[in-house]
Design an enzyme around this catalytic site. Structure first.
Site, PDB file in Angstrom:
ATOM      1  N   HIS A 178       0.860  -1.181   0.000  1.00  0.00           N
ATOM      2  CA  HIS A 178       0.000   0.000   0.000  1.00  0.00           C
ATOM      3  C   HIS A 178       0.897   1.233   0.000  1.00  0.00           C
ATOM      4  CE1 HIS A 178      -3.662   2.332   1.267  1.00  0.00           C
ATOM      5  NE2 HIS A 178      -2.720   3.142   1.732  1.00  0.00           N
ATOM      6  N   ASP A 236       1.089   5.457  -1.069  1.00  0.00           N
ATOM      7  CA  ASP A 236       0.324   6.663  -1.380  1.00  0.00           C
ATOM      8  C   ASP A 236       1.082   7.665  -2.227  1.00  0.00           C
ATOM      9  OD1 ASP A 236      -2.427   6.800  -0.064  1.00  0.00           O
ATOM     10  OD2 ASP A 236      -1.216   6.038   1.584  1.00  0.00           O
ATOM     11  N   GLU A 245      -8.699   4.049  -1.872  1.00  0.00           N
ATOM     12  CA  GLU A 245      -8.691   4.109  -0.416  1.00  0.00           C
ATOM     13  C   GLU A 245      -9.788   5.037   0.092  1.00  0.00           C
ATOM     14  OE1 GLU A 245      -5.559   4.675   3.294  1.00  0.00           O
ATOM     15  OE2 GLU A 245      -5.048   5.485   1.324  1.00  0.00           O
ATOM     16  N   HIS A 276     -12.361   5.648   4.660  1.00  0.00           N
ATOM     17  CA  HIS A 276     -11.090   6.202   5.114  1.00  0.00           C
ATOM     18  C   HIS A 276     -11.342   6.639   6.561  1.00  0.00           C
ATOM     19  CE1 HIS A 276      -7.505   8.910   5.297  1.00  0.00           C
ATOM     20  NE2 HIS A 276      -6.977   7.807   4.785  1.00  0.00           N
ATOM     21  N   HIS A 307      -8.908   0.999   8.104  1.00  0.00           N
ATOM     22  CA  HIS A 307      -9.602   2.270   8.348  1.00  0.00           C
ATOM     23  C   HIS A 307     -11.033   2.116   8.856  1.00  0.00           C
ATOM     24  CE1 HIS A 307      -6.776   5.419   7.238  1.00  0.00           C
ATOM     25  NE2 HIS A 307      -6.411   4.697   6.205  1.00  0.00           N
ATOM     26  N   HIS A 340      -3.319  -2.155   5.138  1.00  0.00           N
ATOM     27  CA  HIS A 340      -2.264  -1.507   5.926  1.00  0.00           C
ATOM     28  C   HIS A 340      -2.772  -1.287   7.350  1.00  0.00           C
ATOM     29  CE1 HIS A 340      -4.727   1.652   4.232  1.00  0.00           C
ATOM     30  NE2 HIS A 340      -4.093   2.639   4.879  1.00  0.00           N
ATOM     31  N   ASP A 359       2.463   1.407   4.082  1.00  0.00           N
ATOM     32  CA  ASP A 359       1.859   2.745   4.083  1.00  0.00           C
ATOM     33  C   ASP A 359       2.876   3.842   3.788  1.00  0.00           C
ATOM     34  OD1 ASP A 359      -0.357   4.377   4.098  1.00  0.00           O
ATOM     35  OD2 ASP A 359      -0.533   4.523   6.275  1.00  0.00           O
TER      36      ASP A 359
END
Length: 340
Positions: free
Chosen positions: A1, A3, A113, A140, A191, A212, A283
């Protein structure tokens, strides 16, 4: 994962013409970024075989332009892959991960996400699948009209408010999960609230993932997974992919988190759920603090070297392969085979 796509949006406004992914440590825009841990040089040093690139847009876009912004993030992921064809390959299937691996390229998958990105519309979910999205994180940090997010587990409320806010999935939320099952899309429970986890695992026809998340028993942050859910995930056949973020692996703020803290979370999940149900979530580029020893994406080999030296429990080569990706690939293949 990973970003990185959100950093591309924040720092480059999704323009790739002058983006030099090869080495960002000396880039005049990126070098001082507190959430930037990824570039091609470090990915290769980290021996990445595959990676979920994340299409994430903030919760403030909910009820506004979340769909449009998410489509832009899917677009920039695809354009990044196209710009570096010698090193990156778009992947949409479990077998595609192996194909990219054989070509010595980084298999590049797309995850969305946050359930707010589909605007409570199954048609949008289906179109995102057609664009190549292979997991959706149900929430999220914000609730959606159909699913509760983890912050509800961190608020001191009256008993009446607890009943109202500490729910999980609505009936439409369960429909979303079942539609993801039908499509062959991974259901990601990072999340989401504790009850949403339970509801989703109870209704799904496919194994779930936590893309994650770490272990609540070792760090009681609402983003982490309770032992009862770890047991449920094992029975479901899913996988919990450990988050490296310092605040999720080390709740003692008087000291820095280290690679040993991450290993403790990996070992705890293995102990409770079993070696077939633990993976690597990291992450990177989604947070601003990584443990000592896991400072960026080049450090994955260090983690596996440390695990290989561990005696309690002992990690065999086969165990480490499962952790590195075989568990996720198994889940992915099972999700692809479900038809309801």
């Amino acid at each position: 994962h990973n970003d990185l796509p959100f950093n591309l949006r924040t720092l480059n406004h999704n323009f790739l013409k002058n983006f030099t992914f090869e080495d960002l440590k000396n880039d005049p825009v990126w070098w001082n970024c507190s959430t930037c841990f990824t570039d091609l040089k470090r990915l290769l040093a980290g021996k990445l075989g595959a990676q979920f690139w994340v299409a994430y847009v903030p919760c403030k876009s909910q009820y506004k332009d979340a769909v449009e912004q998410t489509l832009e993030q899917i677009d920039v992921i695809k354009r990044l892959i196209q710009k570096y064809p010698d090193h990156l390959q778009l992947v949409t299937t479990a077998d595609g991960i192996w194909e990219a691996f054989r070509k010595k390229k980084i298999g590049s998958l797309i995850g969305v996400e946050g359930g707010h990105s589909i605007d409570s519309r199954l048609a949008v979910l289906r179109q995102m699948y057609d664009l190549g999205v292979r997991y959706l994180t149900l929430t999220h940090a914000c609730n959606t009209p159909w699913a509760r997010a983890s912050p509800v587990d961190n608020v001191s409320l009256t008993s009446d408010l607890n009943k109202e806010h500490h729910g999980g999935l609505t009936e439409f939320g369960k429909t979303v999960v079942l539609e993801m099952n039908r499509l062959g899309m991974l259901v990601d429970l990072s999340h989401v609230s504790h009850q949403t986890m339970i509801d989703a695992i109870s209704i799904t026809k496919s194994p779930v993932i936590f893309s994650h998340s770490s272990a609540y028993a070792l760090c009681n942050h609402h983003r982490n997974v309770h032992d009862d859910v770890l047991v449920m995930t094992a029975k479901n056949g899913g996988v919990v992919m450990v988050n490296f973020y310092s605040e999720f692996v080390q709740c003692n703020t008087t000291r820095n988190a280290t690679v040993d803290d991450v290993i403790a979370h990996i070992n705890h999940i293995r102990k409770v759920a079993g070696v077939n149900h633990v993976g690597i979530g990291s992450d990177y580029d989604g947070v601003d603090s990584m443990p000592v020893g896991l400072e960026d994406v080049s450090k994955y080999p260090h983690l596996f070297e440390r695990l290989a030296q561990t005696n309690e429990p002992r990690w065999s080569t086969e165990d480490l392969k499962k952790l590195a990706g075989l568990n996720l690939i198994r889940v992915f293949k099972e999700v692809e085979l479900v038809c309801i």
